[in-house]
Write an enzyme that holds these catalytic residues in place. Structure first.
Site, PDB file in Angstrom:
ATOM      1  N   ALA A  41      27.187  72.826  32.952  1.00 31.32           N
ATOM      2  CA  ALA A  41      25.754  72.015  33.129  1.00 31.32           C
ATOM      3  C   ALA A  41      25.866  70.530  33.539  1.00 31.32           C
ATOM      4  O   ALA A  41      25.375  70.089  34.281  1.00 31.32           O
ATOM      5  CB  ALA A  41      24.970  72.472  31.977  1.00 31.32           C
ATOM      6  N   MET A  94      25.554  73.692  26.629  1.00 32.40           N
ATOM      7  CA  MET A  94      25.846  73.639  25.428  1.00 32.40           C
ATOM      8  C   MET A  94      24.711  72.480  24.664  1.00 32.40           C
ATOM      9  O   MET A  94      24.479  71.681  25.671  1.00 32.40           O
ATOM     10  CB  MET A  94      27.140  72.855  24.730  1.00 32.40           C
ATOM     11  CG  MET A  94      28.472  73.603  25.325  1.00 32.40           C
ATOM     12  SD  MET A  94      28.969  75.120  24.259  1.00 32.40           S
ATOM     13  CE  MET A  94      30.266  75.846  25.508  1.00 32.40           C
ATOM     14  N   ASP A 104      33.278  65.338  33.346  1.00 35.68           N
ATOM     15  CA  ASP A 104      32.163  66.053  34.094  1.00 35.68           C
ATOM     16  C   ASP A 104      31.487  65.387  35.204  1.00 35.68           C
ATOM     17  O   ASP A 104      30.962  65.789  35.950  1.00 35.68           O
ATOM     18  CB  ASP A 104      31.289  66.896  32.904  1.00 35.68           C
ATOM     19  CG  ASP A 104      31.928  67.509  31.868  1.00 35.68           C
ATOM     20  OD1 ASP A 104      33.026  68.213  32.597  1.00 35.68           O
ATOM     21  OD2 ASP A 104      31.474  67.786  30.817  1.00 35.68           O
ATOM     22  N   SER A 139      28.879  56.127  33.652  1.00 39.05           N
ATOM     23  CA  SER A 139      28.513  57.070  32.439  1.00 39.05           C
ATOM     24  C   SER A 139      29.104  56.743  31.162  1.00 39.05           C
ATOM     25  O   SER A 139      28.667  56.904  30.017  1.00 39.05           O
ATOM     26  CB  SER A 139      28.740  58.588  32.445  1.00 39.05           C
ATOM     27  OG  SER A 139      29.996  58.728  32.540  1.00 39.05           O
TER      28      SER A 139
END
Ligand code: RIB
Ligand code: NA
Length: 309
Positions: A43, A12, A256, A288
């Site tokens: 991804a 996306m 993720d 992150s």
């Protein structure tokens, strides 16, 4: 060609607005920053695994448009194998409208577009990447049947599977559990899947046991700053893995990052206890959340303490 981690999943383009809070229905508010980034759960997981040193392949579909072209370049820049990244002129590259508030929380609407056109034919073409991987990872931003077929294909070839039921659907096909060596979700997904509240560690233990009964090898429920709960079929033990508190700026895609890291550890250290992999993956994801953006906040191996490898 053999791979450490193959991801069958979504891409996306993330359209991100930072605002003091999430707007209410019918309301317009001022935000302070806008940026475009690379996202999509599939991804994101693939890129995080690649940045930690895994040899990765992505199986996905983007549009024959500017965003799709850009996305393929992004995979190449991160060393991801792109032979199984398809392009279609029948739909646009997937897009996610994201709002991040001052607490680092988010609200997301995805329009999956080209992701929904990934099907059986593409999967059969990608058999070399699926069957010769150490770990296969799937989510739910593509057609559920495509994910399930990929998981089965992997298991038939003795490839370890990680399934991330995100975004969660209440009536998930029971076959997903049996096709998952590791079933990994967050608290809200666990809540939707079990129909009971998952608001603390105690409830996460219970939800984990319930999900495990449905036939997966192990269950991990991530709990943000509370770490995660790991439930293994073997000995049916349930452990709380704590994590160190960090200041959160943007938690988008932290789950993720966790899954990408977990996949990398499963590929590189197949005999490491799952709790230890989860402990390390928590630390990667913790990095992150301290900077804005999704993929752009994912750490590289060289930026992390050597003790994580
Ligand atoms: O998990 C985070 C991701 O969810 C974002 O990158 C966005 O694209 C949505 O798919
Ligand atoms: Na981030």
């Amino acid at each position: 060609e053999a791979f450490d981690v193959t991801v069958v999943g979504s891409c996306m383009t993330d359209l991100v607005s930072q605002a003091p809070r999430l707007p209410k229905a019918g309301e317009t508010i001022h935000g302070h920053k806008f940026f475009i980034g690379f996202g999509g759960k599939g991804a994101n997981q693939c890129i995080q695994a690649a940045r930690l040193g895994a040899k990765t392949a992505m199986v996905c579909k983007v549009g024959k448009d500017f965003f799709g072209e850009n996305y393929i370049q992004n995979f190449k820049d991160n060393g991801v194998h792109t032979d199984f990244v398809g392009q279609t002129s029948d739909a646009a590259t997937g897009a996610a409208s994201i709002i991040v508030n001052d607490e680092g929380e988010n609200a997301i609407v995805i329009v999956a577009g080209a992701n929904m056109l990934l099907g059986g034919e593409e999967l059969r073409g990608a058999l070399p990447a699926v069957s010769r991987a150490k770990v296969l990872v799937c989510q739910l931003e593509i057609r559920p049947q495509t994910s399930l077929q990929a998981l089965r294909m992997a298991q038939e070839n003795k490839v370890k599977t990680i399934f991330n039921p995100a975004p969660a659907i209440a009536d998930l096909d029971a076959d997903f559990y049996r096709a998952s060596d590791v079933f990994c979700c967050n608290e809200s997904e666990a809540e939707l899947l079990t129909g009971s509240s998952v608001a603390n560690v105690e409830e996460a233990h219970r939800a984990g046991q319930e999900l495990l009964k449905r036939g997966c090898g192990s269950v991990i429920i991530t709990l943000g700053p509370q770490g995660c709960v790991v439930v293994k079929a073997q000995g049916s033990s349930s452990k709380h893995v704590q994590t160190t508190a960090v200041p959160a700026v943007d938690t988008t895609g932290a789950g993720d990052s966790f899954i990408g890291a977990l996949a990398c550890y499963m590929a590189h250290y197949p005999t490491m206890p799952l709790e230890e992999m989860a402990r390390r993956a928590n630390q990667v994801a913790g990095v992150s959340v301290q900077t804005v953006g999704t993929q752009k906040s994912y750490p590289f191996k060289k930026d992390l303490p050597a003790a994580l490898f």
